[in-house]
Design a protein around this motif. Structure first.
Motif, mmCIF file in Angstrom:
data_model
loop_
_atom_site.group_PDB
_atom_site.id
_atom_site.type_symbol
_atom_site.label_atom_id
_atom_site.label_comp_id
_atom_site.label_asym_id
_atom_site.label_seq_id
_atom_site.Cartn_x
_atom_site.Cartn_y
_atom_site.Cartn_z
ATOM 1 N N LEU A 309 0.837 -1.194 0.000
ATOM 2 C CA LEU A 309 0.000 0.000 0.000
ATOM 3 C C LEU A 309 0.877 1.250 0.000
ATOM 4 N N PRO A 310 0.359 2.368 -0.504
ATOM 5 C CA PRO A 310 1.135 3.613 -0.478
ATOM 6 C C PRO A 310 1.539 3.992 0.949
ATOM 7 N N ALA A 311 2.624 4.715 1.071
ATOM 8 C CA ALA A 311 3.175 5.066 2.381
ATOM 9 C C ALA A 311 2.171 5.830 3.240
ATOM 10 N N GLN A 312 1.411 6.730 2.618
ATOM 11 C CA GLN A 312 0.442 7.506 3.394
ATOM 12 C C GLN A 312 -0.632 6.598 4.002
ATOM 13 N N LYS A 313 -1.045 5.594 3.257
ATOM 14 C CA LYS A 313 -2.054 4.665 3.760
ATOM 15 C C LYS A 313 -1.494 3.847 4.920
ATOM 16 N N LEU A 314 -0.292 3.346 4.765
ATOM 17 C CA LEU A 314 0.334 2.568 5.837
ATOM 18 C C LEU A 314 0.549 3.425 7.071
ATOM 19 N N ASN A 315 0.871 4.702 6.866
ATOM 20 C CA ASN A 315 1.066 5.605 7.990
ATOM 21 C C ASN A 315 -0.244 5.837 8.747
ATOM 22 N N ALA A 316 -1.350 5.950 8.001
ATOM 23 C CA ALA A 316 -2.660 6.121 8.633
ATOM 24 C C ALA A 316 -3.036 4.885 9.440
ATOM 25 N N LYS A 318 -0.980 2.821 10.804
ATOM 26 C CA LYS A 318 -0.120 2.802 11.985
ATOM 27 C C LYS A 318 -0.576 3.813 13.031
ATOM 28 N N GLY A 319 -0.983 4.990 12.600
ATOM 29 C CA GLY A 319 -1.265 6.085 13.529
ATOM 30 C C GLY A 319 -2.614 6.037 14.196
ATOM 31 N N LEU A 320 -3.634 5.527 13.507
ATOM 32 C CA LEU A 320 -4.938 5.370 14.144
ATOM 33 C C LEU A 320 -4.878 4.151 15.063
ATOM 34 N N CYS A 321 -5.649 4.159 16.115
ATOM 35 C CA CYS A 321 -5.541 3.090 17.116
ATOM 36 C C CYS A 321 -6.845 2.322 17.268
ATOM 37 N N TYR A 439 -13.014 -1.590 18.509
ATOM 38 C CA TYR A 439 -13.294 -0.401 17.696
ATOM 39 C C TYR A 439 -12.144 0.588 17.858
ATOM 40 N N SER A 440 -12.140 1.585 16.993
ATOM 41 C CA SER A 440 -10.995 2.486 16.878
ATOM 42 C C SER A 440 -11.143 3.702 17.785
ATOM 43 N N PHE A 441 -10.007 4.365 18.026
ATOM 44 C CA PHE A 441 -10.007 5.621 18.776
ATOM 45 C C PHE A 441 -8.815 6.447 18.336
ATOM 46 N N ARG A 442 -8.782 7.690 18.785
ATOM 47 C CA ARG A 442 -7.684 8.593 18.461
ATOM 48 C C ARG A 442 -6.683 8.573 19.613
ATOM 49 N N CYS A 443 -5.478 8.146 19.347
ATOM 50 C CA CYS A 443 -4.472 7.989 20.392
ATOM 51 C C CYS A 443 -3.373 9.048 20.232
ATOM 52 N N MET A 444 -2.435 9.051 21.150
ATOM 53 C CA MET A 444 -1.332 10.005 21.068
ATOM 54 C C MET A 444 -0.478 9.754 19.829
ATOM 55 N N GLU A 445 -0.418 8.501 19.387
ATOM 56 C CA GLU A 445 0.304 8.183 18.156
ATOM 57 C C GLU A 445 -0.362 8.848 16.946
ATOM 58 N N THR A 446 -1.694 8.982 16.996
ATOM 59 C CA THR A 446 -2.424 9.678 15.931
ATOM 60 C C THR A 446 -1.914 11.107 15.802
ATOM 61 N N GLU A 447 -1.702 11.750 16.953
ATOM 62 C CA GLU A 447 -1.216 13.125 16.945
ATOM 63 C C GLU A 447 0.244 13.189 16.498
ATOM 64 N N ARG A 448 1.056 12.270 16.989
ATOM 65 C CA ARG A 448 2.486 12.301 16.646
ATOM 66 C C ARG A 448 2.724 12.111 15.148
ATOM 67 N N LEU A 449 1.931 11.221 14.541
ATOM 68 C CA LEU A 449 2.095 10.955 13.112
ATOM 69 C C LEU A 449 1.239 11.864 12.241
ATOM 70 N N ASN A 450 0.367 12.642 12.903
ATOM 71 C CA ASN A 450 -0.495 13.598 12.191
ATOM 72 C C ASN A 450 -1.314 12.917 11.095
ATOM 73 N N VAL A 451 -2.012 11.858 11.485
ATOM 74 C CA VAL A 451 -2.831 11.112 10.531
ATOM 75 C C VAL A 451 -4.311 11.303 10.852
ATOM 76 N N SER A 452 -5.156 10.860 9.922
ATOM 77 C CA SER A 452 -6.592 11.066 10.086
ATOM 78 C C SER A 452 -7.376 9.918 9.473
ATOM 79 N N ALA A 453 -8.649 9.843 9.845
ATOM 80 C CA ALA A 453 -9.537 8.847 9.260
ATOM 81 C C ALA A 453 -9.717 9.094 7.768
ATOM 82 N N ALA A 454 -9.673 10.352 7.362
ATOM 83 C CA ALA A 454 -9.815 10.681 5.933
ATOM 84 C C ALA A 454 -8.705 10.047 5.117
ATOM 85 N N GLN A 455 -7.502 9.972 5.676
ATOM 86 C CA GLN A 455 -6.395 9.329 4.960
ATOM 87 C C GLN A 455 -6.603 7.827 4.861
ATOM 88 N N LEU A 456 -7.183 7.229 5.905
ATOM 89 C CA LEU A 456 -7.490 5.800 5.847
ATOM 90 C C LEU A 456 -8.587 5.534 4.822
#
Length: 547
Positions: A309-316, A318-321, A439-456
């Motif tokens: 998968l593209p790097a941005q997708k893999l990053n999303a 990883k970052g969403l929890c 189910y999913s949630f927004r974790c501190m890793e989400t903030e550190r990697l600056n990812v979003s559900a829109a990217q997923l």
């Protein structure tokens, strides 16, 4: 036609087909326009929407032997219980409430976390003073109510925010340094972990709480006949079974996906996607809608896709929890707990009393609740490491340790002899390889990697600019993540994405709509040139399309 090659080498005859530059063993091949991976709420929503709008050449691949995904209504006691999704949360803007309420399928749940219906029991088995309970509970509710505003620009964890605010509120209070005050904060911590499916609220993003949008209205609507009813609503089986959409017949059960090849396919398979299952079958489509849980994407996303998968997708990913929430359901021969209470919690008021060995998990149960339509059933809720440990226990041990805990605290508090349960049932969302979490949630890793559900949720595009991999599921929803209504909306979103794609790729000619050769075959269209089904255009665009 698929190019087939047969090679004979003395005693071995191998049948192969070419799908990329690699030869793969062929067991079964089927070809459809759209494959949907997962028959949960989002998968069924996508499938029914596509069928309604003319794209019925579809297939659903479901790894389990049932539909529903994290909706899992099962027989228990004298009725049914929910091993997964429990309530319909809110009314305004909630697609599930909109569908269900018009047919009278919902009812007020007995659970609403009204303090008058709750009992808090201390470590010694005593019922905590109600006036003190109400005061501490009220302080914590005040913090919760103000958090949406406070957390907009907050950079710390939810745990840091709550702990700091609680300390401020209790300054100068007689209970400020008491074990009871700390026990109440610990109880709210456990509740937050249930709500977010986190191991700890110190890993939950404070700012991330602002992303979640609460639908106004009652938050605990219960189903009269079980949450699986929503699947019948999506399939149009309700209100008239004769109008049921043919989705079940398009579903392959126990079809666990091993590999998805989505780019650089050759020959007649150019621009197509090949999905390989664990039984050796191969299914080919123009598009694949993936409704896999975030837990599965985290566990298998690195090697399930070819190419990667593209790097941005893999990053999303990883970052969403995603975390784990489980239930233990206990059916008793009679109701032994007080009729006027619905929620029971044990507080860790004795900080010097240590639990013994592996039995510590049971002290992390957040609450015991009564269950709608099941007067003799209690449901225990727990999350994180305690839930994962519970899933691995032998059933006999699980039963024994749960019974001992209930008798030690609730039995003593109410001065009753607690009978042995007649039945026990538990969920196992973390250890189930088809979910790996609740189910999913927004974790501190989400903030550190600056990812979003829109990217997923962003589709993956092949080398020819075609969206071949589409993503749905609760984790892809920016504001209704962790909910069924969010999952359903995400399925509808991806179905709409495809219908709009085919609308753009089919220009009009002489008052009719013509299909480009590579778009064929599309169900509902003439082989060469035909008119768009009225239901399709009216549903998405408000009126029949014309030249």
């Amino acid at each position: 036609m698929w190019p087939i090659y047969v090679f004979t080498a003395e005693l071995l005859v191998v049948t192969l087909f070419i799908i990329t530059d690699i030869f793969l063993p062929m067991r079964r091949i089927s070809e459809v326009r759209v494959i949907i991976v997962g028959a949960g709420a989002s998968g069924i929503a996508a499938a029914t929407s596509l069928v309604e709008h003319g794209i019925d050449n579809i297939m659903i691949l479901e790894a389990e032997n049932r539909t529903g995904g994290r909706i899992n209504t099962v027989p228990f006691g004298n009725g049914v219980v929910e091993l997964g999704c429990q309530w319909v949360h809110g009314e305004e803007g909630n697609a599930v409430f909109s569908m269900a309420s018009q047919y009278g399928l919902l009812m007020d749940s007995v659970i609403n976390y009204d303090i008058e219906k709750m009992v808090f029991i201390g470590s010694s088995g005593n019922i905590v003073n109600r006036k003190t309970t109400e005061e501490l509970y009220g302080i914590l509710r005040e913090i919760s109510n103000s958090s949406k505003t406070d957390l907009v620009n907050y950079t710390g964890s939810l745990g840091e925010y709550f702990s700091h605010k609680y300390k401020q509120k209790l300054e100068g209070h007689p209970l400020s340094n008491s074990s009871l005050a700390r026990a109440f904060l610990d109880w709210v911590h456990k509740g937050s972990n249930i709500e977010d499916a986190a191991d700890s609220w110190y890993e939950t993003s404070g700012h991330g709480q602002v992303e979640y949008q609460v639908c106004k209205g009652k938050q605990t609507w219960a189903w009269k006949s079980g949450y699986s009813t929503v699947l019948d609503l999506l399939k149009k089986r309700i209100p008239d079974p004769s109008n049921e959409l043919p989705v079940e017949s398009k579903t392959n059960f126990k079809a666990e996906v091993n590999k998805i090849r989505w780019n650089n396919l050759s020959g007649e398979n150019k621009n197509k996607v090949a999905v390989e299952c664990s039984d050796g079958s191969v299914h080919v489509a123009d598009h694949v809608i993936l409704t896999l849980s975030l837990g599965v994407l985290k566990k298998r996303g690195d090697f399930m896709f070819q190419p990667a998968l593209p790097a941005q997708k893999l990053n999303a990913i990883k970052g969403l929890c995603i975390g784990n929430v489980d239930k233990i359901l206990l059916k008793y021969p009679y109701r032994w707990w007080p009729d006027n209470f619905t929620v029971f919690s044990v507080l860790k008021t004795n900080e010097t009393a240590a639990c013994i060995g592996e039995k510590c998990w049971v002290h992390d149960i957040h609450v015991f609740e009564v269950v709608d339509n099941q007067p003799h059933v209690l449901s225990a809720w727990l999350s994180g490491s305690a839930a994962r440990h519970m899933e691995q226990l032998p059933e006999e041990q699980l039963m024994q340790e749960t019974i001992e805990f209930i008798r030690e605290f609730m039995g003593k508090a109410f001065n009753v002899t607690v009978p042995s349960p007649e039945e026990l049932l538990r969920s196992s969302w973390s250890s189930n390889p088809h979910f790996h979490g609740s189910y999913s949630f927004r974790c501190m890793e989400t903030e550190r990697l600056n990812v979003s559900a829109a990217q997923l949720a962003e589709p993956v595009i092949n080398n020819n600019g075609i969206s071949v991999l589409l993503f749905a599921g609760e984790a892809t929803h920016s504001s209704y993540y962790s909910t069924v209504h969010g999952a359903i909306e995400s399925g509808w979103r991806e179905a709409k994405r495809l219908t709009e794609f085919y609308k753009m790729e089919m220009p009009c000619c002489s008052g009719a709509w013509c299909c480009q050769d590579w778009c064929l075959p599309l169900q509902g269209w003439d082989a060469v040139c035909g008119r768009l089904e009225p239901t399709w255009s009216e549903a998405w665009y408000g009126a029949p399309l014309s030249a």
